[in-house]
Design a protein around this motif. Structure first.
Motif, PDB file in Angstrom:
ATOM      1  N   THR A 105       0.808  -1.215   0.000  1.00  0.00           N
ATOM      2  CA  THR A 105       0.000   0.000   0.000  1.00  0.00           C
ATOM      3  C   THR A 105       0.839   1.262   0.000  1.00  0.00           C
ATOM      4  O   THR A 105       0.322   2.359   0.034  1.00  0.00           O
ATOM      5  CB  THR A 105      -0.920   0.023   1.247  1.00  0.00           C
TER       6      THR A 105
ATOM      7  N   VAL B  77      -0.859   1.421   6.209  1.00  0.00           N
ATOM      8  CA  VAL B  77       0.184   2.421   5.979  1.00  0.00           C
ATOM      9  C   VAL B  77       0.530   3.105   7.301  1.00  0.00           C
ATOM     10  O   VAL B  77      -0.355   3.669   7.948  1.00  0.00           O
ATOM     11  CB  VAL B  77      -0.275   3.486   4.956  1.00  0.00           C
TER      12      VAL B  77
ATOM     13  N   VAL C 298       0.915   8.064   0.166  1.00  0.00           N
ATOM     14  CA  VAL C 298      -0.407   7.717  -0.354  1.00  0.00           C
ATOM     15  C   VAL C 298      -1.022   8.913  -1.084  1.00  0.00           C
ATOM     16  O   VAL C 298      -1.601   8.763  -2.166  1.00  0.00           O
ATOM     17  CB  VAL C 298      -1.335   7.262   0.804  1.00  0.00           C
TER      18      VAL C 298
ATOM     19  N   GLY D 297       3.483   2.077   2.166  1.00  0.00           N
ATOM     20  CA  GLY D 297       4.116   2.460   3.413  1.00  0.00           C
ATOM     21  C   GLY D 297       4.962   1.315   3.927  1.00  0.00           C
ATOM     22  O   GLY D 297       5.033   0.247   3.338  1.00  0.00           O
TER      23      GLY D 297
ATOM     24  N   ALA E 190       6.804   2.424  -4.105  1.00  0.00           N
ATOM     25  CA  ALA E 190       5.439   2.363  -3.606  1.00  0.00           C
ATOM     26  C   ALA E 190       4.657   1.400  -4.447  1.00  0.00           C
ATOM     27  O   ALA E 190       4.834   1.282  -5.637  1.00  0.00           O
ATOM     28  CB  ALA E 190       4.814   3.749  -3.625  1.00  0.00           C
TER      29      ALA E 190
ATOM     30  N   THR F 165      -6.001   3.750   2.794  1.00  0.00           N
ATOM     31  CA  THR F 165      -4.981   4.031   3.810  1.00  0.00           C
ATOM     32  C   THR F 165      -4.678   2.828   4.704  1.00  0.00           C
ATOM     33  O   THR F 165      -3.939   2.975   5.681  1.00  0.00           O
ATOM     34  CB  THR F 165      -5.438   5.210   4.698  1.00  0.00           C
TER      35      THR F 165
ATOM     36  N   GLU G 172       4.162   7.672   7.192  1.00  0.00           N
ATOM     37  CA  GLU G 172       4.419   7.432   5.768  1.00  0.00           C
ATOM     38  C   GLU G 172       3.213   7.776   4.898  1.00  0.00           C
ATOM     39  O   GLU G 172       3.215   7.552   3.693  1.00  0.00           O
ATOM     40  CB  GLU G 172       4.776   5.950   5.551  1.00  0.00           C
ATOM     41  N   MET G 173       2.180   8.349   5.499  1.00  0.00           N
ATOM     42  CA  MET G 173       0.920   8.561   4.786  1.00  0.00           C
ATOM     43  C   MET G 173       1.055   9.537   3.620  1.00  0.00           C
ATOM     44  O   MET G 173       0.277   9.505   2.664  1.00  0.00           O
ATOM     45  CB  MET G 173      -0.140   9.065   5.762  1.00  0.00           C
TER      46      MET G 173
END
Length: 522
Positions: free
Chosen positions: A10, A479, A487, A12, A520, A476, A483-484
């Motif tokens: 995802t 994650v 996204v 993260g 990512a 989300t 580290e968001m």
């Protein structure tokens, strides 16, 4: 010590660690902050349907209900003062949430919970002993201050304590406690309404002291989160706490990320001004839109005024309270469904499925009421027909309970970087309380004027919010909070608001390839 983390699918990192019993127990204790919010939601609708309570504080409503048998069913409970009793709490919570932000940031999350529980305890005592409308509403204002502090601090505490891959499940314990609070309140209302001496409403209001005592005492035993400890300069204590809550010595990578996030946050002198910057536009939008939409699902119409609503469509006093108990039970059970699926299915799937289910049920309920009452508000609903109304309201509540109910608190609490986290959560809580206040203050009048169309009104908003989620909310799940930013950079729309240098991981800018962070997942 060796330390490492892998990049998850995802986008993260997946830090080492497990769900320890220590984390589980602390999260359960912290989540009890939701009990005070839930208990109040459930209790206010119940007591406002009790005749002794109406006769003492709202005699005009009581006379209108009892003496004028020709009164339009939609309008029989229309009273601004009655609505103020319910809504005053949420206006107080709105204002309190801004002060709670400062307390949470400077002194830690646990002391915000403690203060909220203590003030709520005083408010419960005032309400139980109320002799006039002033005491009643002043007590409600104190309850609101308690709710504002608890709702600001608890979701953030849970998100910071939980491992990233289990954050959804543990954060949703807050919503589970809200639903348990509602169910307990409904059960107490059902029992206290049977007290012949007419003081049952005092028991209902005073027992709010029980959940208040639980969070007040429980918060004294809660540890601070590593994020909060680092932010307040207790680095060694934070390292020990992180090691304890993750159940492993391999915590260097996560600790370093928390330190970097704290250093970045300390560069921000004015978080309230900083949150308006372009790079925080995705988070700010969600902090406003999600709580706004949560209130426009129409759920508070059911939870605040369920007994009054059922009385309006033909149930007797005790039957209406029993129906509210049934709805409360559905709410609790379906929140459990969300807890065990949110970190597997993700946030978006639950939002979209729940929205579709709520829309269908609201249209059906509105139509069923329209068939019997039309626009005149005069008519009678047979018991079997009324049972169908309750069934579809329960299906609607189920859809809310595994989507907008818990996710409305989870998603805003997990998307903010540390430097704007307290400010962001305050905005989330204040918007939630503002529109909770607006709905509580206006519902009975809206029911009187919009009639069955009120359900269509909320159904229309559910369509809008479901489209919003489909196009603008990225997934989300799993994650880590720090580290968001990755996204948001990957998102087709929000990525335009972040420059490449805004995307930092462990203090280093992430290399961008074709508009996406390298490494990512998709």
């Amino acid at each position: 010590m060796a330390g490492g983390a892998v990049v998850s699918a995802t986008g993260g990192k997946d830090y080492p660690g497990k769900l320890t019993m220590f984390v589980f127990l602390t999260c359960i204790v912290a989540a009890t902050g939701g009990l005070i919010f839930g208990y109040d939601i459930g209790i206010s609708g119940g007591v406002t349907s009790m005749d002794p309570f109406l006769k003492k504080f709202f005699p005009s409503v009581y006379r209108k209900e009892k003496e004028d048998t020709s009164t339009n069913q939609y309008c029989k409970f229309d009273s601004q003062l009655l609505q103020t009793f319910t809504s005053s709490l949420y206006l107080a919570a709105l204002i309190a949430s801004f002060f709670a932000s400062t307390v949470t940031r400077l002194f830690g999350r646990k002391w915000s919970m403690f203060g909220g529980g203590l003030v709520f305890l005083i408010g419960a005592a005032l309400n139980g002993a109320a002799e006039n409308i002033f005491m009643l509403i002043f007590g409600r204002i104190l309850l609101g201050i308690g709710v504002g502090f608890a709702n600001q601090s608890v979701p953030v505490y849970l998100s910071e304590m939980a491992p990233a891959r289990l954050r959804g499940m543990l954060n949703m314990c807050f919503q589970l406690m809200i639903t348990i609070g509602i169910l307990c309140a409904n059960l107490i209302n059902y029992g206290s309404d049977k007290i012949k001496a007419g003081w049952g409403w005092r028991l209902s209001l005073a027992l709010a002291a029980v959940p208040a005592a639980i969070i007040t005492l429980g918060s004294l035993f809660l540890p601070d989160t590593p994020n909060s400890l680092i932010d307040r300069g207790y680095d060694e204590a934070a390292l020990g706490m992180l090691r304890r809550i993750r159940g492993t010595d391999d915590i260097n990578e996560e600790y370093n990320d928390l330190v970097v996030a704290s250093q970045e946050s300390k560069k921000i002198q004015h978080p309230w001004a900083n949150i308006l910057k372009r790079k925080y536009r995705p988070q700010l939008t969600m902090a406003i839109a999600i709580p706004f939409f949560q209130q426009l699902t129409g759920i508070n119409v059911i939870e605040f005024y369920a007994p009054v609503l059922f009385k309006t469509i033909g149930f007797g006093s005790n039957s209406s309270l029993l129906s509210a108990v049934i709805i409360g039970l559905v709410n609790v059970l379906c929140t459990l469904v969300s807890i065990f699926t949110v970190d597997k299915l993700g946030r978006r799937k639950l939002f979209l499925q729940g929205g579709t289910q709520m829309f269908i049920c609201q249209v059906i309920v509105g139509t069923l009421i329209a068939i019997k009452y039309g626009t005149s508000g005069e008519g009678h609903i047979p018991k079997t027909y009324a049972a169908f109304v309750v069934v579809f309201i329960c299906i609607y509540v189920a859809g809310f309970a595994w989507s907008w109910g818990p996710l409305g608190w989870l998603v805003p609490s997990e998307i903010f970087p540390l430097e704007i986290r307290s400010a962001g959560q305050s905005i989330n809580v204040s918007v939630n309380m503002l529109f909770t206040f607006a709905i509580a203050q206006a519902f009975l009048s809206m029911l009187c004027h919009l009639k069955f169309g009120l359900f269509y009104f909320f159904a229309g908003w559910v369509v809008i919010m479901t489209i919003f989620i489909a196009f603008l909310l990225p997934e989300t799940k799993n994650v880590p909070i720090e580290e968001m930013v990755v996204v948001w950079k990957r998102h087709w729309f929000w990525g335009k608001f972040l420059a490449d240098e805004d995307v930092h991981v462990s203090g280093k800018a992430v290399e961008i390839s074709n508009g996406k962070p390298k490494g990512a997942g998709v």
